[in-house]
Write a protein that holds these residues in place. Structure first.
Motif, PDB file in Angstrom:
ATOM      1  N   LEU A 137      40.340  54.149  18.172  1.00  0.00           N
ATOM      2  CA  LEU A 137      40.547  52.908  18.922  1.00  0.00           C
ATOM      3  C   LEU A 137      39.663  52.904  20.161  1.00  0.00           C
ATOM      4  CD1 LEU A 137      44.452  52.480  18.796  1.00  0.00           C
ATOM      5  CD2 LEU A 137      42.720  51.486  17.288  1.00  0.00           C
ATOM      6  N   LYS A 138      39.006  51.772  20.381  1.00  0.00           N
ATOM      7  CA  LYS A 138      38.132  51.598  21.540  1.00  0.00           C
ATOM      8  C   LYS A 138      38.664  50.456  22.399  1.00  0.00           C
ATOM      9  CE  LYS A 138      34.730  54.407  20.027  1.00  0.00           C
ATOM     10  NZ  LYS A 138      34.268  55.639  20.733  1.00  0.00           N
ATOM     11  N   GLU A 139      38.997  50.766  23.639  1.00  0.00           N
ATOM     12  CA  GLU A 139      39.442  49.735  24.584  1.00  0.00           C
ATOM     13  C   GLU A 139      38.246  48.855  24.953  1.00  0.00           C
ATOM     14  OE1 GLU A 139      42.608  49.691  25.688  1.00  0.00           O
ATOM     15  OE2 GLU A 139      43.345  51.703  25.202  1.00  0.00           O
ATOM     16  N   PHE A 140      38.310  47.593  24.549  1.00  0.00           N
ATOM     17  CA  PHE A 140      37.183  46.676  24.778  1.00  0.00           C
ATOM     18  C   PHE A 140      37.706  45.405  25.454  1.00  0.00           C
ATOM     19  CE2 PHE A 140      33.843  43.837  22.537  1.00  0.00           C
ATOM     20  CZ  PHE A 140      32.974  43.934  23.616  1.00  0.00           C
ATOM     21  N   PRO A 141      38.029  45.488  26.743  1.00  0.00           N
ATOM     22  CA  PRO A 141      38.627  44.346  27.438  1.00  0.00           C
ATOM     23  C   PRO A 141      37.608  43.258  27.764  1.00  0.00           C
ATOM     24  CG  PRO A 141      38.305  46.167  28.969  1.00  0.00           C
ATOM     25  CD  PRO A 141      37.907  46.671  27.616  1.00  0.00           C
ATOM     26  N   VAL A 142      37.678  42.150  27.044  1.00  0.00           N
ATOM     27  CA  VAL A 142      36.701  41.071  27.204  1.00  0.00           C
ATOM     28  C   VAL A 142      37.352  39.741  27.580  1.00  0.00           C
ATOM     29  CG1 VAL A 142      34.995  42.086  25.663  1.00  0.00           C
ATOM     30  CG2 VAL A 142      36.774  40.605  24.711  1.00  0.00           C
ATOM     31  N   LEU A 143      38.665  39.741  27.735  1.00  0.00           N
ATOM     32  CA  LEU A 143      39.372  38.479  27.958  1.00  0.00           C
ATOM     33  C   LEU A 143      39.927  38.353  29.374  1.00  0.00           C
ATOM     34  CD1 LEU A 143      41.189  38.191  24.514  1.00  0.00           C
ATOM     35  CD2 LEU A 143      39.118  37.014  25.265  1.00  0.00           C
ATOM     36  N   GLY A 144      39.179  38.831  30.342  1.00  0.00           N
ATOM     37  CA  GLY A 144      39.576  38.617  31.727  1.00  0.00           C
ATOM     38  C   GLY A 144      40.054  39.863  32.435  1.00  0.00           C
ATOM     39  N   GLU A 145      40.380  39.695  33.703  1.00  0.00           N
ATOM     40  CA  GLU A 145      40.763  40.810  34.557  1.00  0.00           C
ATOM     41  C   GLU A 145      42.047  41.477  34.089  1.00  0.00           C
ATOM     42  OE1 GLU A 145      40.634  43.671  37.407  1.00  0.00           O
ATOM     43  OE2 GLU A 145      39.070  42.279  36.759  1.00  0.00           O
ATOM     44  N   GLY A 146      42.994  40.678  33.589  1.00  0.00           N
ATOM     45  CA  GLY A 146      44.223  41.262  33.073  1.00  0.00           C
ATOM     46  C   GLY A 146      43.950  42.248  31.952  1.00  0.00           C
ATOM     47  N   SER A 147      43.018  41.915  31.094  1.00  0.00           N
ATOM     48  CA  SER A 147      42.655  42.813  29.995  1.00  0.00           C
ATOM     49  C   SER A 147      42.054  44.110  30.518  1.00  0.00           C
ATOM     50  CB  SER A 147      41.659  42.114  29.068  1.00  0.00           C
ATOM     51  OG  SER A 147      42.245  41.012  28.423  1.00  0.00           O
ATOM     52  N   VAL A 148      41.212  43.996  31.548  1.00  0.00           N
ATOM     53  CA  VAL A 148      40.608  45.192  32.145  1.00  0.00           C
ATOM     54  C   VAL A 148      41.699  46.086  32.732  1.00  0.00           C
ATOM     55  CG1 VAL A 148      39.074  46.059  33.943  1.00  0.00           C
ATOM     56  CG2 VAL A 148      38.421  44.034  32.615  1.00  0.00           C
ATOM     57  N   GLN A 149      42.640  45.488  33.450  1.00  0.00           N
ATOM     58  CA  GLN A 149      43.729  46.259  34.051  1.00  0.00           C
ATOM     59  C   GLN A 149      44.564  46.965  32.985  1.00  0.00           C
ATOM     60  OE1 GLN A 149      45.881  43.343  36.304  1.00  0.00           O
ATOM     61  NE2 GLN A 149      44.250  43.062  37.818  1.00  0.00           N
ATOM     62  N   ALA A 150      44.899  46.249  31.920  1.00  0.00           N
ATOM     63  CA  ALA A 150      45.688  46.841  30.836  1.00  0.00           C
ATOM     64  C   ALA A 150      44.929  47.994  30.188  1.00  0.00           C
ATOM     65  CB  ALA A 150      46.034  45.775  29.799  1.00  0.00           C
ATOM     66  N   ALA A 151      43.629  47.817  30.005  1.00  0.00           N
ATOM     67  CA  ALA A 151      42.816  48.883  29.414  1.00  0.00           C
ATOM     68  C   ALA A 151      42.785  50.109  30.320  1.00  0.00           C
ATOM     69  CB  ALA A 151      41.400  48.374  29.160  1.00  0.00           C
ATOM     70  N   GLN A 152      42.719  49.899  31.625  1.00  0.00           N
ATOM     71  CA  GLN A 152      42.703  51.019  32.557  1.00  0.00           C
ATOM     72  C   GLN A 152      43.998  51.830  32.448  1.00  0.00           C
ATOM     73  OE1 GLN A 152      42.064  48.777  36.134  1.00  0.00           O
ATOM     74  NE2 GLN A 152      39.829  49.008  36.064  1.00  0.00           N
ATOM     75  N   VAL A 153      45.117  51.141  32.349  1.00  0.00           N
ATOM     76  CA  VAL A 153      46.396  51.841  32.178  1.00  0.00           C
ATOM     77  C   VAL A 153      46.398  52.595  30.856  1.00  0.00           C
ATOM     78  CG1 VAL A 153      48.892  51.564  31.932  1.00  0.00           C
ATOM     79  CG2 VAL A 153      47.641  50.162  33.597  1.00  0.00           C
TER      80      VAL A 153
END
Length: 260
Positions: A137-153
């Motif tokens: 699985l590769k965290e690929f947050p492309v749908l906004g800042e919320g996605s980036v934050q969730a990926a960081q967690v």
């Protein structure tokens, strides 16, 4: 909705029509009085031919599109080979299933991607049915800042408790509403992790490096959305479904490529 013909003439389609016009001129048994075709003659020949054979435009465009898609697929397959080590064996990725599996399925996903949420059932079914399958699985947050934050967690969770990651992943994927730092932290706590431990892990530079590594991979592979999969040497764009994923896995297992 009706499409205006002039608006539909994209650059590739204009090129196809221009190429068609050239073919018409080369084949057309037309001779001007002075032995030279003038601009008006050319325009008349092309116009009359296209009016009499309008299906040629569609056929030319479909063939051009087919060739462009084939070229893009070939480019992605070549890109897979150039990034295969990081794509399949990065120390920063999540691994599920059989670590020594004979086929690896890679998924790029975003916690705010509705298609990813629905496609998770496909991945779980494949894992349950195939004890020789390895999933990355590769965290690929492309749908906004919320996605980036969730990926960081999520990256922090995998760093401190990889054995808890799948439970966390399923919890966050199933959560309603926007995925962000708060909802991801809630999912982490619900899986038995200490919030302070996750917060500390999130400050590690490796969290950012992990996500940046995925962005770089995605650029190399030409990915612009989620979900996206890699199996064998093929890149599959979008929620292609259980059957297509299984087909790709079996083909990679039997002949070393995603399609035999």
């Amino acid at each position: 909705m009706k499409t205006n013909f002039a608006t539909a003439l994209t650059a590739p389609l204009r090129l196809a029509i221009l190429s068609l016009a050239t073919v018409v001129l080369l084949q057309a048994p037309v001779q001007a009085q002075d032995g030279v075709l003038k601009r008006g003659d050319v325009e008349t020949i092309v116009r009359e031919y296209l009016l009499e054979n309008p299906e040629i435009i569609r056929q030319a465009f479909e063939e051009l599109e087919r060739r462009e898609l084939a070229a893009a697929d070939a480019a992605r397959a070549e890109a897979v080979s150039t990034v295969s080590d990081v794509l399949f064996n990065s120390t920063r990725q999540v691994e599920l299933g059989n670590p020594d599996g004979d086929v690896t399925l890679v998924e790029f996903f975003d916690y705010n991607c509705g298609y990813c949420k629905r496609a998770m059932a496909d991945m779980m079914q494949l894992l349950q049915e195939d004890d020789k399958l390895r999933v990355v699985l590769k965290e690929f947050p492309v749908l906004g800042e919320g996605s980036v934050q969730a990926a960081q967690v999520a990256v922090a969770v995998n760093a401190i408790a990889p054995e808890k990651y799948l439970e966390f992943h399923r919890e966050l994927m199933a959560a309603r509403g926007q995925a962000n730092r708060a909802s991801a932290m809630e999912a982490a706590v619900n899986t038995g992790l200490e919030a302070d431990a996750v917060e500390t892990a999130m400050n590690d530079p490796e969290v950012r490096a992990t996500i940046e590594e995925v962005y770089t991979l995605a650029r190399r592979l030409g990915l612009n959305g989620t979900p996206a999969y890699v199996v064998g040497d093929e890149v599959l764009m979008g929620a292609v479904g259980y059957d297509r994923l299984k087909q790709g896995i079996e083909a990679a297992r039997n002949c070393g490529e995603a399609t035999c």
